[in-house]
Design an enzyme around this catalytic site. Structure first.
Site: not given
Ligand SMILES: CC(=O)Oc1ccc(/C=C/C(=O)NCCc2ccccc2)cc1OC(C)=O
Ligand SMILES: [Co+2]
Length: 174
Positions: A137-138, A141, A95
């Site tokens: 997940h969203e 939130h 997340c």
């Molecule tokens: C270092 C770090 O925190 O890396 C990340 C962690 C999560 C994410 C994004 C997570 C995300 O979009 N989650 C939405 C919900 C979801 C979770 C699991 C599967 C489907 C949808 C991106 C990252 O990369 C950066 C650059 O922040």
């Molecule tokens: Co999230």
């Protein structure tokens, strides 16, 4: 509109988001401002509460097999409601509001979601797999629930310890 991502343990993330009544320019500006943030941080989903807007608004952009996230895949959901759910799927979630932490979370495999688009048109979407996980997940939130709230007591304790250490490291490295 300059938005930034609210990070755990900020209490804002526990707020319940309100239903959107006015599909006006302010809503469109919010949706337009959320997209670049999600893309820039390699996100695949973002809820408005994560940019401190307690509105029932979320966006999703599930990557293609090659990892690309074309804007055609962008889904904007306003006032989403899950009307059907079954099956079980485990997925390692992350997340943008809980950086660098990933844990296996159990969710429903198949869901049907009713929602409105940015012009208040009602839509129904059937989803499974990664899209289904992301939508659940969203929508959590919007109810003030983070994926870490779904961890067992023991794993939650492990998370708290790890997260505190990471935050300290981040501070000392600044
Ligand atoms: C270092 C770090 O925190 O890396 C990340 C962690 C999560 C994410 C994004 C997570 C995300 O979009 N989650 C939405 C919900 C979801 C979770 C699991 C599967 C489907 C949808 C991106 C990252 O990369 C950066 C650059 O922040
Ligand atoms: Co999230």
């Amino acid at each position: 509109m300059n938005l930034s991502i609210v990070e755990y343990p900020d209490k804002i993330l526990k707020q319940i988001s309100e239903k959107v009544e006015k599909f006006d320019k302010e809503l469109h500006d919010l949706l337009d401002a959320m997209y670049p943030i999600m893309v820039k941080t390699n996100g695949i989903g973002l809820a408005a509460i994560q940019v401190a807007r307690p509105k029932q608004v979320l966006i999703l952009n599930i990557p293609e097999e090659d990892g690309e996230q074309p804007i055609e895949n962008l889904i904007e959901m306003v006032n989403p409601i899950i009307v059907k759910k079954d099956g079980e799927i485990v997925y390692q979630e992350g997340c943008l509001s809980v950086p660098s932490f990933y844990e296996d979370i159990i969710r429903f495999e198949n869901i049907t979601v009713n929602y409105q688009d940015r012009d208040a048109n009602t839509k129904t979407l059937e989803a499974n797999g990664l899209l289904s996980v992301a939508i659940q997940h969203e929508i959590d939130h919007l109810k003030g629930i983070l994926f870490i709230d779904k961890l067992s007591y023991a794993r939650r304790k492990k998370f708290e310890k790890e997260y505190k250490r990471m935050q300290k490291e981040k501070k000392s490295s600044k």
